[in-house]
Design a protein around this motif. Structure first.
Motif, PDB file in Angstrom:
ATOM      1  N   HIS A 165       0.759  -1.225   0.030  1.00 32.85           N
ATOM      2  CA  HIS A 165      -0.060  -0.210   0.012  1.00 32.85           C
ATOM      3  C   HIS A 165       0.725   1.206  -0.057  1.00 32.85           C
ATOM      4  CE1 HIS A 165      -3.969  -1.589   0.211  1.00 32.85           C
ATOM      5  NE2 HIS A 165      -3.601  -2.330   1.093  1.00 32.85           N
TER       6      HIS A 165
ATOM      7  N   LYS B 274      -4.932  -1.783  -7.013  1.00 32.71           N
ATOM      8  CA  LYS B 274      -5.729  -0.511  -6.519  1.00 32.71           C
ATOM      9  C   LYS B 274      -4.953   0.705  -7.146  1.00 32.71           C
ATOM     10  CE  LYS B 274      -7.814  -2.849  -2.991  1.00 32.71           C
ATOM     11  NZ  LYS B 274      -7.746  -2.893  -1.314  1.00 32.71           N
ATOM     12  N   TYR B 275      -3.680   0.767  -7.488  1.00 33.09           N
ATOM     13  CA  TYR B 275      -3.056   1.822  -7.570  1.00 33.09           C
ATOM     14  C   TYR B 275      -2.138   1.960  -9.106  1.00 33.09           C
ATOM     15  CZ  TYR B 275      -3.132   1.709  -2.615  1.00 33.09           C
ATOM     16  OH  TYR B 275      -3.258   1.697  -1.261  1.00 33.09           O
TER      17      TYR B 275
ATOM     18  N   GLY C 209       2.030   1.707  -3.485  1.00 27.90           N
ATOM     19  CA  GLY C 209       1.034   2.173  -4.379  1.00 27.90           C
ATOM     20  C   GLY C 209       0.486   3.701  -4.050  1.00 27.90           C
ATOM     21  N   GLU C 210       0.472   4.179  -2.687  1.00 25.65           N
ATOM     22  CA  GLU C 210       0.442   5.608  -2.286  1.00 25.65           C
ATOM     23  C   GLU C 210       1.367   6.417  -2.901  1.00 25.65           C
ATOM     24  OE1 GLU C 210      -2.224   6.887  -1.104  1.00 25.65           O
ATOM     25  OE2 GLU C 210      -3.564   5.333  -0.553  1.00 25.65           O
TER      26      GLU C 210
ATOM     27  N   LYS D 202       1.054   6.541  -6.883  1.00 29.45           N
ATOM     28  CA  LYS D 202      -0.349   6.544  -7.502  1.00 29.45           C
ATOM     29  C   LYS D 202      -0.509   7.723  -8.660  1.00 29.45           C
ATOM     30  CE  LYS D 202      -2.776   8.873  -3.781  1.00 29.45           C
ATOM     31  NZ  LYS D 202      -3.740   8.855  -2.671  1.00 29.45           N
ATOM     32  N   ASP D 203       0.268   8.867  -8.207  1.00 30.12           N
ATOM     33  CA  ASP D 203      -0.006  10.089  -9.315  1.00 30.12           C
ATOM     34  C   ASP D 203       1.201  10.081 -10.164  1.00 30.12           C
ATOM     35  OD1 ASP D 203      -2.178  10.912  -7.666  1.00 30.12           O
ATOM     36  OD2 ASP D 203      -1.003  11.949  -6.275  1.00 30.12           O
TER      37      ASP D 203
END
Length: 259
Positions: A194, A251-252, A197-198, A201-202
């Motif tokens: 996670h 998710k990312y 991914g965080e 993610k952008d």
């Protein structure tokens, strides 16, 4: 005269010669399409899971004239199709960035796709010129999302060099893939997945992330070098663990590939 010859040889070696560990024809796991994969000798990290530890020492390898490598690529060019090309891996290829500028420039002149597989620790002016002008794709190996984890796996600190490298690639607007080795109880933890991914993610330049399930295929190489393989007690991932990790990363990232 001998001193002059030595200086000329140094200039030639730095620009027109690459120190190569091995060459793989028809590679399908190191970038898009069918690839000519050139593994360079030498790396400053000593990753515990490295399956090619014989590429770590900067000594060894074989010197190749860049034009000879271009000729090898040209002979393979009919097999590359629209997606394939040349990938330079290692070891750590960016230790030889100066020579790679010349090599990739020649490949681009011949219409051949170029790709670098790197740990992202080197971002000097040679690397910047190579990345910004001649590398169509970069595959960036994310070792760990924590400083302690990075040091445990690589033997060195300062994981932030990887993220500085990623930020430079993102700012250039050029394509990038991420790679991540999945080791049960070490890198395969939901909180780490996670966090990665965080963090990314952008990013607009990341096309995919490749999960590389942990394996022990390189143990015999460590033993032949007389080095201790410190992950011998680590187990391989179950199919369920790989699926769960893939689900988190999906998710990312636009695409998650099991490599």
């Amino acid at each position: 005269m001998d001193t002059l010859i030595q200086k000329l040889l140094l200039i030639k070696t730095s620009k027109n010669i690459l120190n190569v560990h091995s060459i793989e024809s028809f590679g399908t796991h190191d970038g898009p399409g069918i690839r000519l994969v050139i593994f360079l000798q030498g790396c400053k990290l000593k990753c515990l899971y490295c399956h090619n530890p014989d590429t770590i020492e900067t000594s060894g390898g074989m010197e190749y004239e860049i034009e000879d490598l271009v000729e090898i690529a040209l002979k393979m060019k009919p097999y590359f199709g629209k997606k394939g090309g040349v990938t330079v891996s290692g070891g750590e290829p960016l230790l030889q960035s100066k020579g790679l500028i010349h090599f990739f420039k020649r490949l681009k002149e011949e219409g051949i796709h170029t790709n670098i597989d790197t740990n992202g620790r080197i971002l000097n002016h040679f690397t910047v010129e190579l990345l910004d002008n001649y590398a169509d794709l970069v595959m960036l190996d994310i070792k760990s999302m924590t400083e302690d984890g990075y040091e445990f796996l690589t033997g060195m600190r300062n994981k932030e060099t990887t993220f500085t490298f990623a930020a430079h690639r993102e700012a250039s607007g050029k394509k990038m893939w991420l790679r991540y080795v999945l080791i049960p109880e070490i890198t395969n933890k939901p909180e780490l997945l996670h966090a990665m991914g965080e963090y990314f993610k952008d990013y607009k330049t990341i096309e995919k992330i490749e999960i590389q399930p942990y394996h022990k295929l390189g143990i015999h190489k460590w033993e032949s070098l007389g080095w201790e393989y410190k992950l011998k007690d680590a187990r391989e991932n179950t199919e369920k663990e790989i699926e769960e990790a893939s689900a988190i990363l999906s998710k990312y990232f636009k695409e998650v590939k099991i490599n």
